[in-house]
Structures are given as C-alpha cells and as structure tokens.
Design a protein around this motif. Structure first.
Motif, short mmCIF file in Angstrom:
data_model
loop_
_atom_site.label_atom_id
_atom_site.label_comp_id
_atom_site.label_asym_id
_atom_site.label_seq_id
_atom_site.Cartn_x
_atom_site.Cartn_y
_atom_site.Cartn_z
N ALA A 90 -52.26 54.38 19.45
CA ALA A 90 -53.30 53.69 20.36
C ALA A 90 -54.45 53.50 19.71
O ALA A 90 -55.29 52.45 20.09
CB ALA A 90 -53.55 54.71 21.57
N HIS A 91 -54.79 54.21 18.58
CA HIS A 91 -55.91 53.79 17.65
C HIS A 91 -55.53 53.31 16.16
O HIS A 91 -56.19 53.41 15.32
CB HIS A 91 -56.77 55.08 17.38
CG HIS A 91 -57.22 55.68 18.66
ND1 HIS A 91 -56.70 56.68 19.42
CD2 HIS A 91 -58.20 55.59 19.49
CE1 HIS A 91 -57.16 57.08 20.45
NE2 HIS A 91 -58.33 56.53 20.51
N ARG A 134 -51.97 47.97 24.57
CA ARG A 134 -50.65 48.08 25.32
C ARG A 134 -49.33 47.24 24.59
O ARG A 134 -48.29 47.97 24.69
CB ARG A 134 -50.82 47.69 26.85
CG ARG A 134 -49.50 48.32 27.65
CD ARG A 134 -49.84 47.63 28.82
NE ARG A 134 -51.13 48.23 29.54
CZ ARG A 134 -51.68 47.85 30.70
NH1 ARG A 134 -51.10 46.76 31.42
NH2 ARG A 134 -52.71 48.32 31.11
N GLY A 137 -46.58 60.01 25.21
CA GLY A 137 -47.77 60.12 26.24
C GLY A 137 -48.71 58.85 26.23
O GLY A 137 -49.36 58.68 27.14
N THR A 138 -48.41 57.89 25.10
CA THR A 138 -49.30 56.75 24.87
C THR A 138 -48.97 55.53 26.06
O THR A 138 -50.18 55.10 26.56
CB THR A 138 -48.90 55.96 23.63
OG1 THR A 138 -47.53 55.82 23.55
CG2 THR A 138 -49.15 56.84 22.65
N ARG A 139 -47.94 55.72 26.73
CA ARG A 139 -47.75 54.71 27.75
C ARG A 139 -48.62 55.04 29.14
O ARG A 139 -48.84 54.05 29.86
CB ARG A 139 -46.21 54.57 28.08
CG ARG A 139 -45.65 53.71 26.96
CD ARG A 139 -44.21 53.41 27.56
NE ARG A 139 -43.29 52.52 26.36
CZ ARG A 139 -42.37 51.88 26.59
NH1 ARG A 139 -41.38 52.25 27.71
NH2 ARG A 139 -41.81 51.37 25.88
N ASP A 140 -48.85 56.20 29.27
CA ASP A 140 -49.75 56.69 30.29
C ASP A 140 -51.28 56.57 29.95
O ASP A 140 -51.93 56.80 30.99
CB ASP A 140 -49.28 58.28 30.43
CG ASP A 140 -47.86 58.65 30.67
OD1 ASP A 140 -47.26 57.64 31.31
OD2 ASP A 140 -47.47 59.66 30.36
N LEU A 141 -51.73 56.28 29.03
CA LEU A 141 -53.19 56.01 28.89
C LEU A 141 -53.40 54.56 29.17
O LEU A 141 -52.75 53.74 29.72
CB LEU A 141 -53.30 55.93 27.30
CG LEU A 141 -52.95 57.04 26.49
CD1 LEU A 141 -53.15 56.88 25.02
CD2 LEU A 141 -53.65 58.35 26.78
N ASP A 142 -54.70 54.65 29.61
CA ASP A 142 -55.38 53.13 30.20
C ASP A 142 -55.82 52.57 29.11
O ASP A 142 -56.84 52.60 28.08
CB ASP A 142 -56.83 53.79 30.92
CG ASP A 142 -57.29 52.51 31.58
OD1 ASP A 142 -56.84 51.57 31.48
OD2 ASP A 142 -58.45 52.65 31.92
N LEU A 143 -54.80 51.80 28.70
CA LEU A 143 -55.06 50.82 27.28
C LEU A 143 -55.48 49.19 27.89
O LEU A 143 -54.98 48.75 28.81
CB LEU A 143 -53.68 50.69 26.63
CG LEU A 143 -53.04 52.17 26.28
CD1 LEU A 143 -51.73 52.00 25.64
CD2 LEU A 143 -54.24 53.13 25.20
#
Length: 504
Positions: A313-314, A352, A341-347
């Motif tokens: 994500a970063h 995304r 866990g990345t798909r659960d982040l507010d992106l």
C-alpha cells in the motif's frame, strides 16, 4: 469513442489547455496536480475531438478503440477516476464524482508585453526538463533571450539519460525540447560546466537573472554494511550505463550471476528490473547503447527481486508504471503473504487498483525462467560477501524479526536522489535543495538578487517530467515580476560565443 490517457503520460498539462470541454483532470489549479500519478480523461464528457492528441508531447493519448497492446487497462483506469457511485471515484476536489460535473478549466496565461524598455538576458544552468520548460515560458516574451549552460555534450538531462530506452513514447518529449532549442532567441552552450569554465559571478555579470536548474544528480546512500563491495552499485549509474550517459561509460556491471536485487521500489527501480528481465531482442531499435545491449544478451540473470521496506500500500512505484511492467511481456510475481490484510485497508482508488493488480500476480508456485519478484516488508541490513569480498547476497529483516539472505551477485540501490551544493549559493543540507520562496533563491530568508531555482534542486526529487512545467512557470513568474519591479541589475558583460549548438 472517448480518448484515453495511457502509460507514458508526463503530466505537463498541455492536453488540459487544449481540451475544449474540460474533461481532463487534475488541472494545474486543482489540488494534487503535482502529485497525481497521471492525468485522466472523463469518458462521459470527452467529445472525441482529438485536440488533446496533438497537444500531448509524448503521444500518451489515444482513442479508446486504438489503445496499444498491453495498455488496455487504462480505459478502465480513466473511467474509475470519474466513477459516479463513488466506489472508485475520488470523493475530494481532485476529480468530479459526478461525471457530468465540470471543474474550473486550468487558466491560460496569454503572453503580454513586459513593462521594460530593454532587451533582457536570462541564463539557465542545465538543459533538462525544468530548464527547457523555463526557457519556453521566457521565450514567449519577445524582449527576452536565453542562454543555457550544459555540462554534458548532449542536452535535455534526464529526458535523454533517465528515461528507459523502451519507453519510446515518453522519450518523444525531446522533440518538444528540440523545438525550444531551435528558437532564435535561445542558445545552448554544451560542454560548459559552472565552476570549471565559468563562475557564478560570471553568469551574474552576463545576465539580468540566472535560473539554476541543475537537478538532483547524486544518489541517497544506503547506509548498511558492505554497501561498497564489488557487485553493489546504484540504479542511477545502471540507468546511465544503458542510456549512454558519459559519466558512466566505464561501468561494467557484473551480469554473470543468476540473481539480482534492486533495493527500493520506485519507478526507476522498476525500469532497472524490467531492462534486466526483458528479452534483449525487444530492445533492438531502441535508444539503448550497443554496449549495454550486448552485455544484456549474454546476461545470466534470471531472478530480479525488487525490494520494498514497507507494504504494497506504500509502494513508491506508480500505477501506470506497474501496468506497463505487468502487461508488456515480463513475468512478474509477488508473495501472497506480502498482500495479507491490504484489501481491508481504507485505500484511495489508485492504491486500491495497485493492490488488485498485485493480487493477480500473487503465487506460491516456484517460478522458473527470467522474472521479477516484487517483495515487500523487507529491510536491508547488510550486503553478504564471498571470500573475495564481492557481493553474493543481501541480508534483510521482516517486521516479525525474521532474517533472511537473498542471493544476489548484483545489488542496485534505488532509494532516492539528492541535490548537490552549489558554490556561492545557500543549500539546505537536510533536504538536499537550494532554499527558495516561489523560485527566488533565499539565504537566511533574504532573497539573493537575480538568482532563481527550478526543478529537483528546487523542490526535491518528486513528480514527473511534466511536473517541471508548472514548477518552472512559478519561477519564471517570480523572475518577471522582479524584472518589472526594477529589482534586477543590468548585465555588465555579454554572454560569450556559442561553444556547441544544441542538437540531437
């Protein structure tokens, strides 16, 4: 059919000004223009007039039914930026959520007569994108002439020596710079180094004002054990090697090992990995140097690991660069655990989309043949060396404390760039830039008369080729305002005769 912005978008906003229906965003007067990974065309308001196609300096805009093979994803990427339901549409001021809503058109400044009664001479140090865009702005005024000072024997800086040879459309921005270089009121002195051939005082004596556009020519150092061992180098030098930069003509990268690691995962890191992984036959006919092409033909490297300290994500690479890597014949994989866990982040929508593309690449199966592995959550600790002292691996740690050694006979660091101090000018050592206010060089918060700055040495190594257009526009506006206010001194000497005329 609506038009689509594709991978080679340089973000210089020429298309924004050309569009008669204001369907290309973000515009230079909208938030995040300087950080947007690319520009986007709203398919609901595009009228298919083609004005943007001829305005784009890098050929990045095409009708949706003529998207080049390997870039089909960009039709969806453009549409998602304007999604009406907000699921992917950006819900802040950067883009309209409603496809029929039009934000203000980017302002167009028409050249006007300067409030001066004499011919004006401006010196520009450097001839890269920021320098060329500054010259272009200045030359709109008939009273202004420009002399550019370039250390190398070829002009255009990173547009020539930093863009990957297989990014042929992006390299077309040099056609625009060629047009600027041929202007009768511009002169480019090639092979001229400030500090060796001329001093800063010389420049100030020859011009009403001087713009320093020297870029950020040095690498940030990766401070780990054995980083100076044979087999370890910088991605910058490797890029210079395959692009024919004279500073790296003597480089002999060791391609005899099976594995390589690139530390860092920005766009330059992906460029380097792609060139190492690509079939050399696909590079024939590009601008790659013959010596580099021959070395790649005999390369033994099969696995290239691109290493990121943080999670996906970063990741520092842009979505267009990732799409170009994945959809153009190079095998790319990643570890499913790195995506956990990345798909659960507010992106945001762009990130995304990156994560979803990375998920397509995730595999636990062994991979054979030449390929790139995108690895995340790994922090370099030391270069592992063999009995001769040469690199043969990179020791990394993970957030859980686990330690591993990635095999590698070639390790290239790509952790950023830094500006270099200039004799006679102030320098911010923490940021690696020349301090300024709106492009005016300042020392202890006081303007340095007649000295201006633009490009990476002004703002740090950020943005894309076209970002320099807006950046240089700010600097030129400050310079012209100072000129009309009578704050600039008249030259006491004439610029010296041409050494070499710009040309390709």
């Amino acid at each position: 059919m609506p038009h689509v912005v594709t991978q080679s978008c340089c973000g210089d906003a020429s298309c924004v000004y050309a569009c008669p229906v204001n369907c290309i965003h973000p515009t230079p007067d909208e938030p995040d223009f300087g950080t947007s990974e690319m520009l986007y065309i709203d398919p609901a308001t595009c009228v298919d007039c083609g004005a943007c196609v001829s305005a784009c300096p890098v050929g990045a805009i095409v009708p949706s039914h003529r998207i080049p093979a390997g870039q089909e994803r960009f039709a969806e990427i453009n549409a998602l930026a304007y999604a009406a339901d907000g699921e992917f549409g950006l819900t802040d001021a950067r883009f309209p959520v409603n496809p029929v809503r039009r934000l203000p058109l980017a302002p167009i400044d028409h050249p006007r007569a300067l409030g001066v009664s004499e011919q004006v001479s401006v010196g520009i140090v450097g001839s890269g994108p920021s320098a060329m865009y500054a010259a272009d702005d200045l030359l709109r005024h008939s009273a202004v002439s420009v002399t550019m000072y370039e250390r190398l024997r070829e002009p255009f800086g990173l547009a020539r020596y930093g863009v990957a040879p297989d990014h042929t459309r992006t390299r077309r921005v040099m056609d625009l710079f060629d047009d600027i270089a041929r202007h009768p009121r511009v002169e480019i002195l090639l092979g001229t180094e400030i500090g060796r051939d001329l001093t800063l005082d010389d420049l100030q004596a020859r011009h009403h004002a001087v713009i320093w556009a020297g870029g950020a020519p040095t690498d940030r150092r990766l401070d780990i054990d054995n980083v100076d061992a044979p087999g370890v180098g910088s991605a910058t030098s490797f890029v210079g090697w395959y692009n024919g930069h004279p500073d790296f003509a003597s480089l002999r990268p060791d391609l005899s090992h099976r594995a390589a690691v690139v530390v860092g995962n920005g766009n330059v890191a992906l460029d380097v990995a792609r060139i190492l992984a690509k079939d050399p036959a696909d590079l024939v006919g590009t601008s790659i140097t013959p010596r580099a092409l021959e070395a790649l033909r005999s390369s033994s490297i099969e696995q290239i690991t691109v290493l990121g300290r943080r999670g996906p994500a970063h990741a520092a690479f842009t979505l267009p660069e990732l799409v170009g890597l994945v959809d153009n014949g190079v095998r790319v994989v990643t570890d499913p655990d790195d995506l956990a866990g990345t798909r659960d982040l507010d992106l945001d929508p762009v990130t995304r989309t990156k994560i979803e593309l990375l998920a397509e690449l995730a595999t636990t199966e062994p991979v054979s043949g030449r390929h790139i592995r995108l690895a995340f959550h790994r922090t370099p600790q030391a270069v592992s060396v063999d009995n001769s002292g040469a690199a043969h691996g990179l020791v990394v740690t993970r957030p859980d404390g686990g330690v591993a050694t990635l095999p590698a006979g070639l390790i290239l660091t790509s952790v950023g760039y830094r500006g270099r101090p200039v004799d006679g000018l102030p320098f911010d050592t923490a940021r690696g830039v020349i301090p300024h206010v709106a492009g005016r060089v300042v020392d202890a918060d006081r303007p340095v008369a007649g000295m201006y700055v633009t490009g990476w040495i002004k703002r740090g190594p950020s943005g894309f080729i076209g970002t320099n257009k807006t950046d240089s526009g700010e600097t030129v506006a400050s310079l012209l305002a100072d000129l009309e206010a009578g704050l600039l001194s008249r030259p006491t000497r004439k610029p010296r005769a041409t050494l070499l005329r710009a040309g390709r």
